[in-house]
Write a protein that holds these residues in place. Structure first.
Motif, PDB file in Angstrom:
ATOM      1  N   PHE A  32      44.018  43.137  36.718  1.00 38.74           N
ATOM      2  CA  PHE A  32      43.242  43.029  37.951  1.00 38.74           C
ATOM      3  C   PHE A  32      41.822  42.561  37.634  1.00 38.74           C
ATOM      4  O   PHE A  32      41.101  43.205  36.859  1.00 38.74           O
ATOM      5  N   TRP A  33      41.419  41.468  38.273  1.00 40.80           N
ATOM      6  CA  TRP A  33      40.082  40.925  38.039  1.00 40.80           C
ATOM      7  C   TRP A  33      39.737  39.956  39.161  1.00 40.80           C
ATOM      8  O   TRP A  33      40.617  39.282  39.657  1.00 40.80           O
ATOM      9  N   PRO A  34      38.468  39.934  39.587  1.00 37.60           N
ATOM     10  CA  PRO A  34      37.366  40.794  39.150  1.00 37.60           C
ATOM     11  C   PRO A  34      37.440  42.183  39.776  1.00 37.60           C
ATOM     12  O   PRO A  34      38.165  42.391  40.747  1.00 37.60           O
ATOM     13  N   VAL A  35      36.671  43.086  39.210  1.00 33.57           N
ATOM     14  CA  VAL A  35      36.639  44.474  39.688  1.00 33.57           C
ATOM     15  C   VAL A  35      35.316  44.730  40.399  1.00 33.57           C
ATOM     16  O   VAL A  35      34.243  44.427  39.860  1.00 33.57           O
ATOM     17  N   ALA A  36      35.401  45.289  41.595  1.00 33.79           N
ATOM     18  CA  ALA A  36      34.217  45.661  42.367  1.00 33.79           C
ATOM     19  C   ALA A  36      34.060  47.170  42.391  1.00 33.79           C
ATOM     20  O   ALA A  36      35.035  47.917  42.251  1.00 33.79           O
ATOM     21  N   GLY A  37      32.851  47.614  42.572  1.00 38.66           N
ATOM     22  CA  GLY A  37      32.574  49.013  42.857  1.00 38.66           C
ATOM     23  C   GLY A  37      32.074  49.134  44.279  1.00 38.66           C
ATOM     24  O   GLY A  37      31.396  48.223  44.781  1.00 38.66           O
ATOM     25  N   ALA A  38      32.416  50.211  44.953  1.00 40.26           N
ATOM     26  CA  ALA A  38      31.986  50.410  46.336  1.00 40.26           C
ATOM     27  C   ALA A  38      31.514  51.838  46.542  1.00 40.26           C
ATOM     28  O   ALA A  38      32.099  52.782  46.009  1.00 40.26           O
ATOM     29  N   ASP A  39      30.455  51.978  47.309  1.00 41.16           N
ATOM     30  CA  ASP A  39      29.915  53.304  47.614  1.00 41.16           C
ATOM     31  C   ASP A  39      29.142  53.212  48.916  1.00 41.16           C
ATOM     32  O   ASP A  39      28.893  52.123  49.447  1.00 41.16           O
TER      33      ASP A  39
END
Length: 216
Positions: A32-39
């Motif tokens: 899996f790519w690209p990887v995002a972060g969410a908050d």
């Protein structure tokens, strides 16, 4: 679409002293790519929006010092915000106080997070989301990471972007509603904020579904 990983998955690890890139590397190893972060920022206040951010960091330009926004000073957050915006792919979305009142804070937060993720200029292949809940309707794989802003630098970056953005929004709101001191407390239930509500009543930015308003 979501993906729940078994306990022995490489995406599970002991909480490090500071967030690192291990969860992102594990997701990439799984294809899996690209990887995002969410908050998000702003679930708890009595006033103002809840703001969500999604961030895809450049693995070759991860800013030093990323951490849970609550563990950083305002000056550190501002400096890191600038570094993130200069090097990463970022998307921001918010849900207003009225949106929160017509649904609830969890649904409004997850909706803002979904919109932030879908708003990324580069489509994420996988998203690491702070907390226990995954927004419905995502077009990519995702997993919730408890205390993710202390474990993943991508989530930490999203927490900083969301926090700085919301604080700036509340500072601007202070000019329109100066009686409440939003620039000082960002809508949280401080003693001065509660006193202002007692003296002036609620303004259009207040969440009427929250106590003390819903009890009146």
């Amino acid at each position: 679409m979501s993906r729940r990983n078994p306990p022995d998955s490489p995406l599970f690890s002991l909480d490090p002293i500071a967030p690192d890139y291990a969860l992102e590397i594990a997701a990439r190893r799984d294809g899996f790519w690209p990887v995002a972060g969410a908050d998000e920022a702003g679930r708890g206040p009595l006033a103002g929006p809840v703001v969500a951010a999604a961030v895809i960091l450049d693995p070759d330009a991860v800013p030093d010092g990323l951490n849970d926004s609550k563990l950083l000073s305002a000056e550190q957050r501002e400096a890191l915000f600038s570094a993130i915006m200069a090097t990463a792919t970022v998307s921001i979305a918010s849900s207003s106080a009225r949106h929160i009142d017509t649904t609830d804070i969890l649904k409004a937060s997850l909706d803002a997070m979904r919109r932030a993720i879908h708003g990324l200029a580069t489509t994420a292949g996988f998203v690491l989301i702070d907390g226990r809940d995954i927004p419905q309707g995502l077009s990519c794989h995702a997993r919730a990471v408890v205390k993710g802003d202390c474990r993943s630098v991508s989530i930490a970056a999203a927490s900083i972007v969301a926090k700085v953005t919301r604080d700036r929004m509340m500072a601007r709101a202070d000019a329109s509603f100066p009686a409440y001191g939003f620039a000082m407390h960002a809508g949280y239930a401080t003693a001065k904020h509660r006193d202002a509500i007692g003296n002036h009543g609620p303004c259009p930015l207040h969440r009427m579904s929250f106590r003390p308003f819903r009890d009146v």
